[in-house]
Enzyme design. Structure first.
Site, PDB file in Angstrom:
ATOM      1  N   ASP A  52       0.819  -1.217   0.000  1.00 48.01           N
ATOM      2  CA  ASP A  52       0.000   0.000   0.000  1.00 48.01           C
ATOM      3  C   ASP A  52       0.847   1.259   0.000  1.00 48.01           C
ATOM      4  O   ASP A  52       2.058   1.217   0.228  1.00 48.01           O
ATOM      5  CB  ASP A  52      -0.960  -0.010   1.201  1.00 48.01           C
ATOM      6  N   ASN A 122      -7.497  -2.924  13.953  1.00 51.71           N
ATOM      7  CA  ASN A 122      -8.886  -3.160  13.555  1.00 51.71           C
ATOM      8  C   ASN A 122      -9.009  -4.382  12.641  1.00 51.71           C
ATOM      9  O   ASN A 122     -10.068  -4.625  12.076  1.00 51.71           O
ATOM     10  CB  ASN A 122      -9.455  -1.918  12.849  1.00 51.71           C
ATOM     11  N   HIS A 124      -7.209  -4.872   9.852  1.00 55.20           N
ATOM     12  CA  HIS A 124      -6.921  -4.663   8.436  1.00 55.20           C
ATOM     13  C   HIS A 124      -5.654  -5.391   8.018  1.00 55.20           C
ATOM     14  O   HIS A 124      -4.750  -5.621   8.813  1.00 55.20           O
ATOM     15  CB  HIS A 124      -6.891  -3.167   8.067  1.00 55.20           C
ATOM     16  N   GLU A 129      -9.618  -2.103   5.134  1.00 59.82           N
ATOM     17  CA  GLU A 129     -10.275  -1.856   6.412  1.00 59.82           C
ATOM     18  C   GLU A 129     -11.473  -2.798   6.569  1.00 59.82           C
ATOM     19  O   GLU A 129     -11.921  -3.408   5.590  1.00 59.82           O
ATOM     20  CB  GLU A 129     -10.741  -0.392   6.469  1.00 59.82           C
TER      21      GLU A 129
END
Ligand code: F6R
Length: 229
Positions: A52, A122, A124, A129
């Protein structure tokens, strides 16, 4: 993990790697550098694709993942610069085209052989996400509040963290032939438990890795703390 990669590279030097940024892989990259300096590992024929990159940063911005990879790994091993790939930190309007280009580059390289991942608090993976589709491909994503908070230190405050990024999709990640996941520290204990013991769900992207034929997790005592309960 570094030793597994060393052995794989010895047997197949033109390996295609998928790589993360973040705190988690730092000891791993340091070990690769040590092995390289000891002439025990060469990346001279390898290719890398990072997961990313933030959007909207100027090329060369020191806070970009490209700059981070350069400092933490690329400048210290023999991976040829023209075979280190990250999405370009383009303006959001150009993200769809950049995403297509990235997917094509991965395909032209023959796909990712060995993908290393960290996990966000979270759940990810990459910047996929919670709620990201299992079949998602490389694309523009909006970052969640937790992800923005975790990046605040690098950017000198939450208000300076880019809100958008390009990430390989979950479908893209799951196509890698081997996936290795690392999670360290007590802040990851809860999400590690949800990812490894719950039903696979798009609400916990890391849980979707359970369906992969060759996935392994490397945990420390703290991140594995809730697994034995
Ligand atoms: C970074 C990435 C993220 C991180 C995750 C964990 O390229 O893809 O999914 O792996 O946010 O970050 P750290 O390792 O800093 O806890």
């Amino acid at each position: 993990m570094a030793d597994e990669l060393r052995v794989r590279l010895a047997g197949y030097p033109s390996l295609v790697l998928g790589l993360p940024t973040g705190n988690t892989p730092v000891p791993f990259y340091q070990e690769l550098i040590r092995l390289h300096r000891a002439s025990l590992l060469s990346l001279a024929q390898a290719t890398s694709f990072n997961l990313d990159e933030y959007l909207g940063l100027a090329p060369g911005d020191p806070r970009s993942f490209r700059a981070w990879m350069q400092a933490q790994l690329f400048s210290q091993v023999d991976l040829p610069a023209n075979r280190t790939h990250l999405p370009d930190p383009v303006e959001p309007a150009a993200a769809a085209e950049e995403s297509r280009r990235y997917e094509l580059l991965i395909r032209e390289a023959g796909g990712v052989d060995w993908m290393l991942l960290g996990i966000g608090r979270n759940g990810h993976i990459g910047f996929n996400e919670p709620g990201s589709p299992r079949t998602s491909r490389t694309r523009l994503v909006e970052l969640e509040a937790k992800t923005i908070a975790d990046a605040a230190k690098t950017f000198g405050g939450e208000q300076h963290v880019p809100r958008r990024a390009i990430t390989m999709g979950i479908g893209t990640i799951l196509e890698a032939r081997a996936i290795r996941v690392m999670a360290f520290g007590s802040a990851k204990a809860e999400i590690v438990q949800r990812a490894l013991t719950g039903e696979p769900t798009e609400l916990v992207p890391a849980s979707l890795l359970a369906g992969h034929a060759d996935v392994r997790f490397l945990l420390d005592t703290e991140s594995a703390r809730l697994l034995s309960q």
